[in-house]
Design an enzyme around this catalytic site. Structure first.
Site, PDB file in Angstrom:
ATOM      1  N   HIS A   1     -21.660   4.564   7.071  1.00  0.00           N
ATOM      2  CA  HIS A   1     -20.692   5.416   7.702  1.00  0.00           C
ATOM      3  C   HIS A   1     -20.409   6.192   8.147  1.00  0.00           C
ATOM      4  CE1 HIS A   1     -18.481   3.843   3.120  1.00  0.00           C
ATOM      5  NE2 HIS A   1     -19.942   4.313   3.047  1.00  0.00           N
TER       6      HIS A   1
ATOM      7  N   CYS B   1     -18.842  -0.159   5.996  1.00  0.00           N
ATOM      8  CA  CYS B   1     -18.911  -0.773   5.319  1.00  0.00           C
ATOM      9  C   CYS B   1     -18.718  -2.140   4.118  1.00  0.00           C
ATOM     10  CB  CYS B   1     -19.150   0.860   4.089  1.00  0.00           C
ATOM     11  SG  CYS B   1     -19.998   0.595   2.701  1.00  0.00           S
TER      12      CYS B   1
ATOM     13  N   GLU C   1     -17.891   7.875   9.372  1.00  0.00           N
ATOM     14  CA  GLU C   1     -17.097   8.973   8.613  1.00  0.00           C
ATOM     15  C   GLU C   1     -17.865   9.646   8.241  1.00  0.00           C
ATOM     16  OE1 GLU C   1     -16.764   6.223   5.323  1.00  0.00           O
ATOM     17  OE2 GLU C   1     -16.674   6.323   7.289  1.00  0.00           O
TER      18      GLU C   1
END
Length: 200
Positions: A180, A80, A182
Site C-alpha cells: 500500500h 493491493c 498510501e
C-alpha cells in the site's frame, strides 16, 4: 491532467485519492464512465476479498472502462487487491474470474508464514523501474495481504515472506503494487509521485 480513481463502492478507496492529491496529482474518486474515459490516467485501488471486489467492479460497470484505459495505453495503477484483480484468477475465490489484463493467477501465501502478512517489509528491487525513481535501499513498504500473484513476468520488486513474494509489477504504462503506497510513509508517497510524474 486528471487521474480517475475508480469508485466501485468497496473498501477505503478515498485514501488512494487523498494520497495522490497530496503528491500533486489532480485525482478524483469517480464512477462516472465519461469522466474515466476523459481522464489522463486511471487508478484501481482495492482492499478486502478478491471475489467481492471483482463483483463490485462488474456491478458498477467499471470493468470495461478500466480495460479500455489499459488498452489505450493510459497510465494505469493497481494497488493491493487492485493489483490482484488485474490477473486471471485468485485462489481466494476460484469461482470468480479476474480481469485478465495480466497473465497468471493469484495464490495463497506459502505455508509456514502468518497470514495475512500485515507488516512493513523490505523490497528487493529487480528492475530499474521509474516506479522507484528517487528511492534508495533499504526500501520498506507496508503490506496487508494473504495472497499474491504467482508470476515471473513484469516483476520489478519482490519481498521475502516464506520465499520471494511479488511486490510490484510494471508493463509499459501499467503499474501495480501489492504493498500500500498510501500507507507507506514517504517512500510510498514517492512511488505515487513517480506515477503522477509519469502521467505528466
Amino acid at each position: 491532467m486528471r487521474i480517475a480513481v475508480l469508485d466501485y463502492g468497496i473498501g477505503n478507496l478515498r485514501s488512494a485519492e487523498k494520497a495522490l492529491q497530496r503528491v500533486g496529482g489532480d485525482a478524483a474518486l469517480t464512477a462516472d464512465v465519461a469522466a474515466i474515459e476523459d481522464a489522463s490516467a486511471v487508478v484501481l485501488p482495492g482492499v478486502g476479498h478478491f471475489g467481492r471486489c471483482m463483483q463490485a467492479l462488474r456491478t458498477s460497470g467499471l470493468e470495461g472502462p478500466a480495460w479500455d484505459a489499459v488498452s489505450a495505453g493510459k497510465p494505469f495503477m493497481g494497488i493491493c487487491i487492485g493489483m490482484q484483480m488485474l490477473y486471471e484468477s485468485s485462489d481466494e475465490d476460484p469461482t470468480t474470474s479476474g480481469m485478465g489484463v495480466l497473465p497468471g493467477k493469484v495464490r495463497l501465501l506459502p505455508d509456514g508464514v502468518k497470514r495475512p502478512q500485515m507488516q512493513w517489509n523490505q523490497l528487493k528491487i529487480r528492475d530499474d523501474s521509474p516506479m522507484f525513481a528517487g528511492l534508495s535501499s533499504p526500501l520498506w513498504m507496508y503490506f496487508v495481504h494473504s495472497y499474491a500473484p504467482a508470476t515471473t513476468e513484469h516483476v520489478v520488486a519482490t519481498c521475502a515472506y516464506g520465499g520471494d513474494i511479488v511486490a510490484a509489477v510494471q508493463r509499459d504504462n501499467l503499474w501495480a503494487t501489492q504493498f500500500h503506497p498510501e500507507k507507506s510513509g514517504g517512500p510510498g508517497l514517492q512511488v505515487l509521485a513517480n506515477f503522477v510524474a509519469a502521467v505528466r
